[in-house]
Design an enzyme around this catalytic site. Structure first.
Site, PDB file in Angstrom:
ATOM      1  N   CYS A 103      36.356  50.358  40.485  1.00 22.24           N
ATOM      2  CA  CYS A 103      37.632  49.961  39.893  1.00 22.24           C
ATOM      3  C   CYS A 103      38.443  51.207  39.578  1.00 22.24           C
ATOM      4  O   CYS A 103      37.901  52.180  39.058  1.00 22.24           O
ATOM      5  CB  CYS A 103      37.370  49.167  38.619  1.00 22.24           C
ATOM      6  SG  CYS A 103      38.876  48.640  37.787  1.00 22.24           S
TER       7      CYS A 103
ATOM      8  N   HIS B 148      38.097  40.047  41.691  1.00 21.26           N
ATOM      9  CA  HIS B 148      38.149  41.242  40.844  1.00 21.26           C
ATOM     10  C   HIS B 148      39.540  41.384  40.216  1.00 21.26           C
ATOM     11  O   HIS B 148      39.667  41.637  39.016  1.00 21.26           O
ATOM     12  CB  HIS B 148      37.799  42.459  41.714  1.00 21.26           C
ATOM     13  CG  HIS B 148      37.847  43.782  41.010  1.00 21.26           C
ATOM     14  ND1 HIS B 148      36.740  44.589  40.871  1.00 21.26           N
ATOM     15  CD2 HIS B 148      38.870  44.463  40.419  1.00 21.26           C
ATOM     16  CE1 HIS B 148      37.083  45.688  40.211  1.00 21.26           C
ATOM     17  NE2 HIS B 148      38.376  45.650  39.939  1.00 21.26           N
ATOM     18  N   GLU B 149      40.581  41.204  41.043  1.00 19.28           N
ATOM     19  CA  GLU B 149      41.956  41.415  40.551  1.00 19.28           C
ATOM     20  C   GLU B 149      42.409  40.285  39.620  1.00 19.28           C
ATOM     21  O   GLU B 149      43.085  40.540  38.624  1.00 19.28           O
ATOM     22  CB  GLU B 149      42.924  41.566  41.726  1.00 19.28           C
ATOM     23  CG  GLU B 149      42.652  42.767  42.638  1.00 19.28           C
ATOM     24  CD  GLU B 149      42.527  44.091  41.904  1.00 19.28           C
ATOM     25  OE1 GLU B 149      43.179  44.273  40.858  1.00 19.28           O
ATOM     26  OE2 GLU B 149      41.754  44.946  42.366  1.00 19.28           O
TER      27      GLU B 149
ATOM     28  N   HIS C 137      41.187  40.903  36.275  1.00 25.15           N
ATOM     29  CA  HIS C 137      42.030  41.856  35.531  1.00 25.15           C
ATOM     30  C   HIS C 137      43.162  41.125  34.811  1.00 25.15           C
ATOM     31  O   HIS C 137      43.451  41.402  33.642  1.00 25.15           O
ATOM     32  CB  HIS C 137      42.674  42.885  36.474  1.00 25.15           C
ATOM     33  CG  HIS C 137      41.823  44.092  36.731  1.00 25.15           C
ATOM     34  ND1 HIS C 137      41.284  44.859  35.723  1.00 25.15           N
ATOM     35  CD2 HIS C 137      41.432  44.678  37.893  1.00 25.15           C
ATOM     36  CE1 HIS C 137      40.588  45.866  36.254  1.00 25.15           C
ATOM     37  NE2 HIS C 137      40.663  45.777  37.574  1.00 25.15           N
TER      38      HIS C 137
HETATM   39 ZN    ZN Z   1      39.706  46.922  38.981  1.00 29.05          ZN
END
Ligand code: ZN
Length: 162
Positions: A97, A139-140, A143
């Site tokens: 990341c 993953h995004e 976030h």
């Molecule tokens: Zn990330």
């Protein structure tokens, strides 16, 4: 165009849920351009969420063309993305990341997802993704919900990471 500072995962903005984008203004388009430039400048990023550059908005940019087998995947802008379906089938793969510079760890993710988002032209898109692209999207979107991949690690993995 401008390169933006990338926030470290300890910053509070990376621990809170981002706000929906209600209208795709010129400012939003500029932010998207800057996010791509910022990501390309890292030389290793394949995805970037707006809160990673300090903007509390539900926007993600993705470009996986450097990844073997995904050279033909067009760069993507995901506005207000929601993952509608996660496959029960899961797989482990190493993730890194841009907000956690030194850590690479195996993270379990669904192999396939269905995602809905608005593109930069304001069109609502629903698409399926699998493998590495599905992983980047998960993953995004994490976030945007204030979650980093570190939060997804098991207690055992977290203790190893420290
Ligand atoms: Zn990330």
């Amino acid at each position: 165009m401008a390169k933006l500072p990338i926030y470290n995962s300890f910053h509070p903005i990376l621990k809170q849920k981002t706000d929906r984008v209600e209208k795709i203004t010129d400012d939003i388009k500029q932010l998207v351009t800057d996010m791509f430039e910022t990501m390309y400048d890292t030389k290793r990023g394949v995805g970037l969420a707006a809160n990673q550059v300090g903007k509390n908005l539900s926007i993600v940019v993705i470009d996986v063309r450097e990844v073997k087998g995904l050279e033909d995947t067009a760069p993507m802008v995901l506005i207000n993305p929601i993952i509608k379906k996660y496959s029960e089938e899961k797989e482990f793969c190493e993730e890194g990341c841009l907000s956690i510079p030194v850590l690479y760890e195996e993270v379990e993710r669904s192999s396939e997802i269905t995602i809905e988002y608005t593109d930069i032209n304001g069109t609502i898109i629903t698409r399926e993704a699998s493998g590495f692209l599905a992983r980047v999207m998960q993953h995004e979107v994490d976030h945007l919900n204030g979650i980093t991949f570190y939060d997804r690690l098991s207690a055992f993995r977290k203790s190893l990471a420290k």
